[in-house]
Design an enzyme around this catalytic site. Structure first.
Site, PDB file in Angstrom:
ATOM      1  N   CYS A 117     -21.372  -6.296   2.521  1.00 35.41           N
ATOM      2  CA  CYS A 117     -20.080  -7.211   2.922  1.00 35.41           C
ATOM      3  C   CYS A 117     -19.479  -7.846   1.966  1.00 35.41           C
ATOM      4  O   CYS A 117     -18.214  -8.218   1.945  1.00 35.41           O
ATOM      5  CB  CYS A 117     -20.866  -7.814   3.799  1.00 35.41           C
ATOM      6  SG  CYS A 117     -21.992  -8.937   3.331  1.00 35.41           S
ATOM      7  N   ASN A 156     -26.525  -1.841   6.712  1.00 34.06           N
ATOM      8  CA  ASN A 156     -26.470  -1.657   5.449  1.00 34.06           C
ATOM      9  C   ASN A 156     -27.325  -1.943   4.202  1.00 34.06           C
ATOM     10  O   ASN A 156     -27.576  -1.294   3.383  1.00 34.06           O
ATOM     11  CB  ASN A 156     -24.977  -2.437   5.006  1.00 34.06           C
ATOM     12  CG  ASN A 156     -25.015  -3.894   5.172  1.00 34.06           C
ATOM     13  OD1 ASN A 156     -25.826  -4.361   5.962  1.00 34.06           O
ATOM     14  ND2 ASN A 156     -24.258  -4.694   4.480  1.00 34.06           N
ATOM     15  N   GLU A 212     -26.035 -19.251   6.052  1.00 36.11           N
ATOM     16  CA  GLU A 212     -27.494 -18.990   5.744  1.00 36.11           C
ATOM     17  C   GLU A 212     -27.934 -19.391   4.264  1.00 36.11           C
ATOM     18  O   GLU A 212     -27.136 -20.047   3.469  1.00 36.11           O
ATOM     19  CB  GLU A 212     -27.628 -17.671   5.833  1.00 36.11           C
ATOM     20  CG  GLU A 212     -27.295 -16.965   7.191  1.00 36.11           C
ATOM     21  CD  GLU A 212     -27.546 -15.481   7.574  1.00 36.11           C
ATOM     22  OE1 GLU A 212     -27.351 -14.771   6.362  1.00 36.11           O
ATOM     23  OE2 GLU A 212     -28.289 -15.187   8.380  1.00 36.11           O
ATOM     24  N   GLU A 220     -22.642 -13.989  10.621  1.00 30.80           N
ATOM     25  CA  GLU A 220     -22.332 -13.387   9.037  1.00 30.80           C
ATOM     26  C   GLU A 220     -21.562 -12.335   9.524  1.00 30.80           C
ATOM     27  O   GLU A 220     -21.969 -11.184   9.833  1.00 30.80           O
ATOM     28  CB  GLU A 220     -23.717 -13.299   8.136  1.00 30.80           C
ATOM     29  CG  GLU A 220     -24.240 -14.391   8.030  1.00 30.80           C
ATOM     30  CD  GLU A 220     -23.495 -15.242   7.094  1.00 30.80           C
ATOM     31  OE1 GLU A 220     -22.403 -14.895   6.431  1.00 30.80           O
ATOM     32  OE2 GLU A 220     -23.859 -16.720   7.325  1.00 30.80           O
TER      33      GLU A 220
END
Ligand code: NDP
Length: 477
Positions: A280, A148, A458, A246
């Protein structure tokens, strides 16, 4: 255009000589080939990474900083070329790809400075002893990224991994490999030593799986779907690998009646449909307090009806193409499911066929109304230009609905009442909460989700800690 793998600083063909087609989503046509790498290619990459690791770990921080900074400068210098490639490969509008290239450079620049500033901690025990904690590189690490935000997320993993002194075997998504390939050329130009970054292209189930299965990759940083994340965790767990996952999201966007509606509506258009909804962090469930529901709904629909959709390279387009045919079909399938679940389509709800690009994969931005908060369309990640809108009365009610999914990535809250903002932020089960904004990113903050949206964080020190192994040394006085 035929891509090659990047191993030990060289561009090489896959061992088996097999290639996969690469499609341009805006036309639906094949425009290149990428290596269909196998375990044999991954093993070569791992060998190169192993050989380079000690020397890279022992490279002074200032040298690491210089080379990473040069990579950032080269991304900046090649921004237009990279953005064009990203837009063609992914389907995103060119203007958006340009912004993402800025962020890719920023990722390297940010973690270049982290290489300089990351330090060990020490803990004194009164007059008995002193402890210091060494944070040592893990060794060879695997980085696997999705389609993405291709270069943006690829660099978000690679930069902290190498800043911490590791060497990397990475696999970008098979759907969007081109900018990762181009980055390798820039890494050579910047003087990154051979073997520090190795990139293997191909299928997740083959090349990706081999990276995760290898006993030599001591940590895996993965961004992608929740189902893939589960599979990865099951593969890596018996080897006790460090994992950063993630994963997906089904993010609530909560608009209280006392919010600045102009800002809330304008940002909601972006947070719902930027990058065709393939982020996301996009808000996909819009909850609006009943007193302003009708107004917000009408204004949102009116604004979304103005969005231009078509050729991603056309500067006037706000919405580009969906990344791949399977994903396009998946999103359209959810629109059909929504109809079965009783949705009213306020706008969109169908494929679009722009003139001259009839075979490209375009879907009109879609707003669905009238769905129960716990139906499949409100529980499952669609990951496309499709949102639902629902009214609510009280804070308690909206919290219950917002927290009802298995996901826990991000929430956006619109209110002018500080107390409401803090209460909702406290009670919402998400890793990231934006109050009166969306996607405002400070790279020092912890980034990631709870529940099925992932494990670990992260960003900033979190990433540097993930990519290092702490070792405590206790010295008695
Ligand atoms: P996938 O899970 O399909 O793929 C992600 C990456 O993993 C790809 O490179 C893929 O390769 C690879 N992969 C697939 N199977 C395996 C395997 N068995 N072993 C190792 N690697 C494998 O996700 P998508 O690419 O479809 O990305 C979209 C998803 O990513 C969405 O769910 C989205 O929410 C999530 N995402 C999460 C973010 C976050 O920060 N939480 C940010 C961005 C996206 P291949 O492409 O060849 O299959």
């Amino acid at each position: 255009m035929r891509l090659s793998n990047f191993i030990n600083g060289a561009f090489i063909a896959p061992v088996d000589g097999q290639y996969l087609n690469n499609f341009n989503p805006s036309t639906g046509e094949v425009y290149g080939e990428i290596p269909d790498s196998t375990e044999a290619d991954v093993l070569l990459a791992i060998e190169a990474a192993k050989s380079a690791q000690l020397s890279w770990a022992n490279t002074p921080a200032e040298e690491k900083f210089k080379v990473m900074n040069r990579i950032a400068e080269l991304i900046d210098a090649n921004r237009e070329k990279l953005a064009m490639a990203e837009s063609m490969d992914q389907g995103k509008p060119l203007w958006l790809a340009r912004n993402e290239m800025n962020r890719a450079a920023q990722n390297f620049r940010f973690f270049a400075t982290a290489a300089m500033q990351f330090s060990s901690e020490s803990h004194a025990m009164e007059d008995k002893a002193i402890n210091y904690t060494l944070r040592q590189p893990i060794g060879v690490v695997g980085c696997i990224s999705p389609w993405n935000l291709p270069l943006y997320l690829f660099t978000w993993k690679i930069a902290p991994a190498i800043a911490a002194g590791n060497t990397v075997v990475a696999k970008p998504s098979e759907f969007t490999p081109v900018t990762a390939f181009m980055l390798c050329e820039l890494c050579n130009e910047a003087g990154l030593p051979a073997g520090v970054l190795n990139v293997v292209h191909g299928l997740g189930q083959k090349a990706g799986q081999a990276i995760v299965e290898s006993k030599f990759t001591k940590a895996i940083s993965f961004t992608g779907g929740t189902a893939t994340g589960k599979h990865l965790a099951a593969t890596a767990a018996p080897m006790f690998k460090k994992l950063s996952l993630e994963l997906g999201g089904k993010n609530p966007n909560i608009i209280f009646a006392d919010a600045d509606l102009n800002k809330a509506i304008k940002t909601t258009v972006n947070s719902s449909f930027m990058n065709q909804g393939e982020i996301c962090l996009c808000g996909s469930r819009v909850f609006v307090q009943r007193a302003v529901y009708q107004e917000v709904k009408d204004r949102l629909v009116a604004e979304v009806n103005q969005l231009t959709i078509g050729n991603p390279l056309d500067e006037n387009m706000r919405i580009g193409a969906i990344v791949s045919k399977p994903h396009y079909e998946k999103v359209l399938g959810y629109i059909e499911l929504a109809k079965e679940e009783g949705a009213t389509i306020l706008t969109g709800g169908k494929a679009v066929h722009p003139s001259g690009l009839e075979n490209g994969w375009y879907i009109a931005p879609t707003i669905l109304e009238g769905l129960p908060f716990d139906c499949r369309c409100n529980m499952e990640e669609i990951f496309g230009p499709v949102i639902t809108i629902m009214p609510f009365d009280t804070e308690e009610e909206v919290l219950e609905m917002a927290n009802a999914t298995e996901y826990g990535l991000a929430a956006t809250v619109w209110t002018s009442n500080l107390n409401t903002a803090h209460r909702v932020a406290n009670k919402i089960q998400m890793g990231i909460v934006w109050i009166n904004c969306w996607l405002l990113r400070d790279l020092r903050t912890p980034f990631g989700g709870t529940k099925s949206s992932g494990v670990g964080r992260e960003g900033g020190w979190e990433a540097m800690k993930f990519f290092t192994e702490p070792k405590n040394v206790c010295i008695a006085f």
